[in-house]
Design a protein around this motif. Structure first.
Motif, short mmCIF file in Angstrom:
data_model
loop_
_atom_site.label_atom_id
_atom_site.label_comp_id
_atom_site.label_asym_id
_atom_site.label_seq_id
_atom_site.Cartn_x
_atom_site.Cartn_y
_atom_site.Cartn_z
N HIS A 187 0.84 -1.20 0.00
CA HIS A 187 0.00 0.00 0.00
C HIS A 187 0.87 1.25 0.00
N ARG A 188 0.61 2.12 -0.93
CA ARG A 188 1.35 3.39 -0.99
C ARG A 188 0.49 4.50 -0.40
N LEU A 189 1.09 5.31 0.44
CA LEU A 189 0.37 6.41 1.07
C LEU A 189 0.07 7.49 0.03
N ARG A 190 -1.13 8.03 0.11
CA ARG A 190 -1.56 9.07 -0.83
C ARG A 190 -1.12 10.43 -0.29
N ALA A 191 -0.27 11.12 -1.05
CA ALA A 191 0.34 12.36 -0.59
C ALA A 191 -0.13 13.55 -1.41
N ALA A 224 9.96 14.96 -3.67
CA ALA A 224 10.34 13.96 -2.67
C ALA A 224 9.27 12.87 -2.55
N TYR A 225 8.00 13.26 -2.54
CA TYR A 225 6.93 12.26 -2.49
C TYR A 225 6.89 11.43 -3.78
N PHE A 226 7.09 12.09 -4.92
CA PHE A 226 7.06 11.40 -6.20
C PHE A 226 8.15 10.33 -6.28
N GLU A 227 9.32 10.62 -5.70
CA GLU A 227 10.45 9.70 -5.79
C GLU A 227 10.49 8.69 -4.64
N ASN A 228 9.61 8.84 -3.66
CA ASN A 228 9.59 7.91 -2.53
C ASN A 228 8.72 6.70 -2.90
N PRO A 229 9.25 5.48 -2.84
CA PRO A 229 8.47 4.31 -3.25
C PRO A 229 7.29 4.00 -2.33
N SER A 230 7.25 4.63 -1.16
CA SER A 230 6.15 4.37 -0.22
C SER A 230 4.99 5.33 -0.39
N THR A 231 5.13 6.33 -1.26
CA THR A 231 4.07 7.32 -1.43
C THR A 231 3.69 7.48 -2.90
N GLU A 232 2.46 7.89 -3.10
CA GLU A 232 1.97 8.28 -4.42
C GLU A 232 1.57 9.74 -4.33
N LEU A 233 2.25 10.59 -5.08
CA LEU A 233 1.85 12.00 -5.12
C LEU A 233 0.59 12.09 -5.98
N VAL A 286 7.20 10.29 6.19
CA VAL A 286 6.49 9.17 5.57
C VAL A 286 6.64 7.90 6.41
N GLU A 287 7.85 7.64 6.87
CA GLU A 287 8.10 6.45 7.70
C GLU A 287 7.30 6.50 9.00
N CYS A 288 7.17 7.69 9.58
CA CYS A 288 6.42 7.82 10.82
C CYS A 288 4.93 7.57 10.60
N VAL A 289 4.40 8.08 9.50
CA VAL A 289 2.99 7.83 9.19
C VAL A 289 2.77 6.35 8.92
#
Length: 333
Positions: free
Chosen positions: A2-6, A21-30, A294-297
């Motif tokens: 699951h990718r976090l929606r940013a 930063a959100y775009f390049e983070n594999p854990s988030t979807e901008l 992102v890691e904290c969320v």
């Protein structure tokens, strides 16, 4: 996975970096960005395959965001942050948390009341040099802190850009105030400050501040900050921190980032600390701060720093501002 929606509110110079930063983070979807400047919102959204909004409340209602960065001008953090909390969205707000303690308290209480995480982006906490210094100080490596000194000077064009809605204390030296508060291992008790206004007189802002902050454990910090360097300066930022303890000392110098470039008509020292782009990717302290949030969320951990530390830095800034006006020391705490 699951990718976090940013999302990002305010995609000027800093907000666009958060978006990247959100775009390049594999854990988030901008998924979306919002800015009152429609052209800017559209341009950043297209760059990263996100949706564009001019109304952040509409973005909150429509996009089911998990987290959001608030990177609006310093004096416009409160409403986007409070509305995000009310929508159940975790919040990363650029420093300063707000311009007044009352507004800071609104953000902090709203986040707590709605059960969302709140982080304030003091990126020096993610600089390896400052982090290593803090770890050495907090472990007793230099004994008890006696004095701290900080310098943070930047370009006149910074005053022209940010002086419209902020000032040197809130926008620039607050980084070092946060470091003083952290490194002191104590609580601030008194602030004294003087100001200088010459080059920025027509802009209606002060050129420079020199100040002293005292702490409950007897430590003291002094600083100088200005935004009058010419555009011909080889570096856009001259930042340094010295810490002297009863058993040693620590020196940080960011005037040079270890890279100097000599060209036919120019000598420069590119920033390799804060938000450099290397190998086609965003690097540096800002990326690390966003990734930490992102890691904290994702891991349900408390982000660092939270609202309390941001409020403490703001309280010192406001005391310094009052002292500069009254030419008298101001008590804290």
């Amino acid at each position: 996975m699951h990718r976090l929606r940013a999302g990002v509110v305010g995609v000027g110079s800093f907000g666009s970096l958060h978006a990247r930063a959100y775009f390049e983070n594999p854990s988030t979807e901008l998924v979306a960005v919002a800015d009152v400047d429609q052209a800017r919102s559209v341009e950043v959204a297209r760059r990263y395959g996100a949706k564009s909004y001019t109304d952040y409340e509409e973005m909150y209602r429509s996009e089911r965001l998990d987290l959001v960065s608030v990177a609006t001008p310093d004096n416009l953090h409160v409403n986007p942050a409070v509305k995000a909390a009310e929508a159940g969205i975790h919040i990363l707000v650029e420093k300063p948390i707000a311009m007044t303690l009352e507004d800071a308290d609104r953000i902090i209480s709203s986040a707590a009341r709605n059960g969302v995480k709140l982080m304030v982006n003091f990126i020096l906490r993610f600089d390896p040099r400052y982090r290593a210094a803090y770890e050495r100080v907090s472990s007793g490596g230099i004994g008890e802190v006696v004095t701290m000194w900080g310098r943070r000077t930047t370009l006149l064009e910074t005053a022209r850009k940010y002086g419209k809605f902020s000032n040197l204390l809130h926008d620039v030296i607050i980084h070092d105030i946060d470091m003083f508060n952290l490194m002191s291992l104590s609580e601030p008790t008194q602030a004294y400050c003087v100001k200088v206004r010459k080059a920025c007189r027509e802009l209606g802002v002060d050129d420079a501040y020199l100040g002293i902050v005292r702490y409950r454990n007897g430590a003291a910090a002094s600083f100088e900050t200005s935004w009058v360097l010419p555009s011909s300066s080889p570096h856009w930022l001259d930042a340094r921190l010295h810490i002297v303890g009863t058993g040693g000392a620590i020196y940080i110098d960011l005037q040079s980032h270890g890279l100097e470039v000599v060209e036919d008509v120019k000598f420069s020292r590119p920033d390799l600390s804060n938000w450099p782009v290397v190998g086609g990717r965003l690097m540096g302290n800002l990326r690390e701060a966003v990734n930490h949030f992102v890691e904290c969320v994702a891991g349900d951990k408390e982000p660092w720093p939270g609202g309390a530390d941001a409020r403490k830095a703001l309280a010192v800034v406001l005391a310094l501002s009052e002292s500069a006006e009254t030419e008298r020391p101001v008590a804290l705490g």
